[in-house]
Scaffold this motif. Sequence first.
Motif, PDB file in Angstrom:
ATOM      1  N   LEU A  23      79.489  28.201  17.197  1.00 49.16           N
ATOM      2  CA  LEU A  23      78.259  27.482  17.183  1.00 49.16           C
ATOM      3  C   LEU A  23      77.366  27.980  16.087  1.00 49.16           C
ATOM      4  O   LEU A  23      76.669  27.192  15.651  1.00 49.16           O
ATOM      5  N   VAL A  24      77.551  29.191  15.692  1.00 51.05           N
ATOM      6  CA  VAL A  24      76.795  29.998  14.415  1.00 51.05           C
ATOM      7  C   VAL A  24      77.383  28.887  13.269  1.00 51.05           C
ATOM      8  O   VAL A  24      76.505  28.384  12.333  1.00 51.05           O
ATOM      9  N   GLU A  25      78.632  28.640  13.177  1.00 52.88           N
ATOM     10  CA  GLU A  25      79.116  28.081  12.013  1.00 52.88           C
ATOM     11  C   GLU A  25      78.619  26.637  11.704  1.00 52.88           C
ATOM     12  O   GLU A  25      78.153  26.195  10.829  1.00 52.88           O
ATOM     13  N   ARG A  26      78.272  25.946  13.130  1.00 52.61           N
ATOM     14  CA  ARG A  26      77.698  24.654  13.094  1.00 52.61           C
ATOM     15  C   ARG A  26      76.281  24.653  12.817  1.00 52.61           C
ATOM     16  O   ARG A  26      75.812  23.945  11.972  1.00 52.61           O
ATOM     17  N   LEU A  27      75.572  25.781  13.258  1.00 57.76           N
ATOM     18  CA  LEU A  27      74.201  25.943  12.938  1.00 57.76           C
ATOM     19  C   LEU A  27      74.132  26.240  11.414  1.00 57.76           C
ATOM     20  O   LEU A  27      72.814  26.030  10.795  1.00 57.76           O
ATOM     21  N   VAL A  28      74.955  26.706  10.600  1.00 54.63           N
ATOM     22  CA  VAL A  28      74.722  27.052   9.315  1.00 54.63           C
ATOM     23  C   VAL A  28      74.433  25.912   8.569  1.00 54.63           C
ATOM     24  O   VAL A  28      73.646  25.556   7.772  1.00 54.63           O
ATOM     25  N   GLN A  29      74.901  24.615   9.004  1.00 50.50           N
ATOM     26  CA  GLN A  29      74.630  23.227   8.465  1.00 50.50           C
ATOM     27  C   GLN A  29      73.248  22.705   8.510  1.00 50.50           C
ATOM     28  O   GLN A  29      72.674  22.560   7.532  1.00 50.50           O
ATOM     29  N   SER A  30      72.749  23.036   9.921  1.00 50.81           N
ATOM     30  CA  SER A  30      71.590  22.546  10.193  1.00 50.81           C
ATOM     31  C   SER A  30      71.381  22.533  11.718  1.00 50.81           C
ATOM     32  O   SER A  30      72.063  22.866  12.329  1.00 50.81           O
ATOM     33  N   ARG A  70      66.106  20.505  23.381  1.00 53.06           N
ATOM     34  CA  ARG A  70      65.931  21.827  22.854  1.00 53.06           C
ATOM     35  C   ARG A  70      66.897  21.939  21.903  1.00 53.06           C
ATOM     36  O   ARG A  70      68.107  21.495  21.763  1.00 53.06           O
ATOM     37  N   THR A  71      66.338  22.137  20.476  1.00 54.22           N
ATOM     38  CA  THR A  71      66.987  22.323  19.356  1.00 54.22           C
ATOM     39  C   THR A  71      67.104  23.726  19.043  1.00 54.22           C
ATOM     40  O   THR A  71      66.392  24.554  19.193  1.00 54.22           O
ATOM     41  N   TYR A  72      68.195  24.115  18.475  1.00 52.10           N
ATOM     42  CA  TYR A  72      68.653  25.331  18.077  1.00 52.10           C
ATOM     43  C   TYR A  72      68.741  25.598  16.459  1.00 52.10           C
ATOM     44  O   TYR A  72      69.364  24.529  16.057  1.00 52.10           O
ATOM     45  N   GLN A  73      68.190  26.569  15.907  1.00 50.84           N
ATOM     46  CA  GLN A  73      68.637  27.074  14.674  1.00 50.84           C
ATOM     47  C   GLN A  73      68.736  28.376  14.187  1.00 50.84           C
ATOM     48  O   GLN A  73      68.615  29.261  15.177  1.00 50.84           O
ATOM     49  N   LEU A  74      69.442  28.693  13.367  1.00 51.35           N
ATOM     50  CA  LEU A  74      69.841  30.117  12.884  1.00 51.35           C
ATOM     51  C   LEU A  74      68.511  30.845  12.563  1.00 51.35           C
ATOM     52  O   LEU A  74      67.452  30.209  12.118  1.00 51.35           O
ATOM     53  N   VAL A  75      68.376  32.188  12.906  1.00 50.78           N
ATOM     54  CA  VAL A  75      67.395  32.756  12.569  1.00 50.78           C
ATOM     55  C   VAL A  75      67.603  33.216  11.234  1.00 50.78           C
ATOM     56  O   VAL A  75      68.758  34.097  10.922  1.00 50.78           O
ATOM     57  N   PRO A  76      66.747  33.126  10.206  1.00 44.69           N
ATOM     58  CA  PRO A  76      66.900  33.477   8.871  1.00 44.69           C
ATOM     59  C   PRO A  76      67.204  35.059   8.701  1.00 44.69           C
ATOM     60  O   PRO A  76      66.450  35.736   9.369  1.00 44.69           O
ATOM     61  N   ASP A  77      68.155  35.376   8.240  1.00 45.52           N
ATOM     62  CA  ASP A  77      68.558  36.783   7.862  1.00 45.52           C
ATOM     63  C   ASP A  77      68.755  37.692   9.042  1.00 45.52           C
ATOM     64  O   ASP A  77      69.143  38.845   9.084  1.00 45.52           O
TER      65      ASP A  77
END
Length: 111
Positions: A23-30, A70-77
Amino acid sequence: MAKYQSSLDATFRALSDATRRALVERLVQSPASVTELAEPFDAALPTIVEHLRVLERAGVVSSEKVGRVRTYQLVPDALVPANHWIVAQRRPREKQLDRLGDYLTNQEGDR
């Protein structure tokens, strides 16, 4: 140190599962909706939502709800402290290998 350690523990615990890492790898894209994130997995939507909750509690991802989506995104840093810890663990070993390489190079030069 305790807060840093607790945060680091939560990050590594969250990343200890292959589905959560994917899931994290996918969220790296957008950023992506829960439905989009669940698409490639052979798992029920509530299972994916629980994985996302674990990542969110660890501070790795954040979410926003607009209407019913509900949309998820990575938290920067968010992964920077984990990366710093990993790098710090590698440094002593790398220094040992550098010294070994220097020694071996000098031994070849003495022949």
